[in-house]
Design a protein around this motif. Structure first.
Motif, short mmCIF file in Angstrom:
data_model
loop_
_atom_site.label_atom_id
_atom_site.label_comp_id
_atom_site.label_asym_id
_atom_site.label_seq_id
_atom_site.Cartn_x
_atom_site.Cartn_y
_atom_site.Cartn_z
N LYS A 1 -1.77 -5.47 -13.41
CA LYS A 1 -0.89 -5.95 -12.49
C LYS A 1 -0.11 -6.41 -13.32
O LYS A 1 1.43 -6.68 -13.12
N GLY B 1 -2.21 -8.09 -5.95
CA GLY B 1 -1.02 -8.21 -5.56
C GLY B 1 -0.74 -7.30 -6.13
O GLY B 1 0.59 -6.98 -5.48
N TYR B 2 -1.12 -5.67 -6.06
CA TYR B 2 -0.57 -4.46 -5.84
C TYR B 2 -0.26 -3.74 -4.08
O TYR B 2 -1.09 -4.22 -3.83
N THR B 3 0.88 -3.31 -4.16
CA THR B 3 1.23 -2.82 -2.58
C THR B 3 1.61 -1.58 -2.85
O THR B 3 1.07 -0.66 -1.15
N HIS B 4 1.76 -0.96 -3.85
CA HIS B 4 1.30 0.45 -3.89
C HIS B 4 -0.05 1.57 -4.68
O HIS B 4 0.11 0.47 -5.47
N TYR C 1 -9.55 -1.02 -2.23
CA TYR C 1 -8.45 -1.70 -1.56
C TYR C 1 -8.41 -2.30 -1.43
O TYR C 1 -7.08 -3.33 -1.59
N GLU C 2 -9.39 -2.89 -0.91
CA GLU C 2 -9.24 -4.76 -0.64
C GLU C 2 -8.44 -6.04 -1.83
O GLU C 2 -7.77 -6.03 -1.68
N LEU D 1 -7.43 -3.80 -4.53
CA LEU D 1 -5.85 -4.00 -4.61
C LEU D 1 -4.85 -4.89 -4.49
O LEU D 1 -4.30 -5.61 -4.76
N LYS D 2 -5.19 -5.40 -2.84
CA LYS D 2 -4.25 -5.74 -2.31
C LYS D 2 -4.66 -7.35 -2.80
O LYS D 2 -3.75 -8.30 -3.13
N GLN D 3 -5.63 -8.24 -3.40
CA GLN D 3 -5.96 -9.43 -3.65
C GLN D 3 -5.32 -9.59 -4.73
O GLN D 3 -5.06 -10.50 -4.95
N GLU E 1 2.38 3.82 -0.12
CA GLU E 1 2.07 2.52 0.09
C GLU E 1 0.97 2.32 0.56
O GLU E 1 0.21 3.10 0.94
N ILE E 2 -0.10 0.88 0.40
CA ILE E 2 -1.56 0.54 1.09
C ILE E 2 -0.85 -0.74 1.95
O ILE E 2 -0.36 -1.54 2.06
#
Length: 265
Positions: free
Chosen positions: A215, A248-251, A241-242, A244-246, A264-265
């Protein structure tokens, strides 16, 4: 909006289920896209039965996958891919093979160090007598070469060398940093592979630490289950996927005709 870009099927010899059964499983789980990515026929050890589809099976695999892509159009986006093997010295042969088919994407994975498939539980005894750190160093050197080869769109299960829980006593952070930088400079996508959650390492490939490094360097990611049976399609995705969001990924990323795009996720 989940996508799964890493699946196998019965042709490879160590998975079960038809291509269509994997697509149906993806539909049942509400996926946006499903990637068919069975193992490239082996070139450096063609005698190794049960590790990949045979060379004579490859045309039929692609033909069937393309037909299913059309059949399911409007229901789910089916991507026709392949999981390629990076083995030093065989890159041009792989390049020639890949050029023959209209793949949407190709995953590049390092399963073999020489003739040893370190991802195969039946070959765990090959760790005996090896210097674990030096084995890790050679593995990551090969991953770096795979990324730099220009053969692949995605690097598969980047730290899979940890699959069976064999780890060196000393830190491998320097090896990981070198590998992440090589991947960044090569401009390839990296797969977050959920299958590690099912193995002794009990952790997705790659680790959260590596995901954070990627990231920081803005390395694009995609996601795969590495399903070897239809029921494992999207297995572990809630966790992945959780994470990934933690981080900082948004896609995440998808592919068509070997061109990458954002989802987009």
């Amino acid at each position: 909006m989940f996508v799964d870009y890493h699946t196998h099927h019965e042709r490879c010899g160590h998975a079960v289920g038809t291509l269509e059964e994997y697509i149906e499983a993806a539909l049942a789980k509400g996926l946006k896209e499903i990637g068919l990515s069975d193992h490239q026929p082996l070139i450096h050890v063609p005698h190794r039965e049960g590790s990949a589809m045979l060379m004579e099976q490859l045309p039929g695999y692609v033909e069937e996958a393309l037909a299913l892509q059309q059949k399911y159009r409007g229901q789910i986006d089916v991507k026709v891919g392949l999981e390629g093997d990076w083995v030093e010295g065989y890159g041009e042969q792989v390049r020639g093979l890949l050029a023959q088919y209209p793949f949407d994407y190709v995953i590049g994975s390092v399963h073999f160090l020489g003739e040893w498939d370190h991802t195969n539980s039946a070959e765990l005894s090959n760790w005996d007598g090896r210097d674990v750190y030096e084995t890790y160093a050679e593995y990551y050197r090969q991953v770096q070469l795979a990324a730099q080869s220009g053969l692949f769109d995605i690097i598969g299960h980047l730290d899979v060398i940890k699959r069976f829980g064999v780890k060196p006593e000393r830190s491998v952070d320097e090896l990981l940093e070198q590998t992440v930088l090589a991947v960044r400079d090569a401009g390839v996508c990296v797969e977050v592979n959920a299958s590690g959650l099912r193995y002794p390492c009990a952790e997705q490939f790659p680790s959260v630490r590596v995901m954070e490094m990627m990231k920081f360097h803005e390395i694009p990611l995609t996601v795969g289950s590495d399903a070897h049976q239809p029921g494992f399609v999207a297995e572990g995705f809630a966790t992945v996927y959780e994470l990934l969001k933690q981080v900082g990924y948004t896609h995440v990323h998808g592919f068509t005709g070997r061109k990458r795009y954002e989802i987009e996720i």
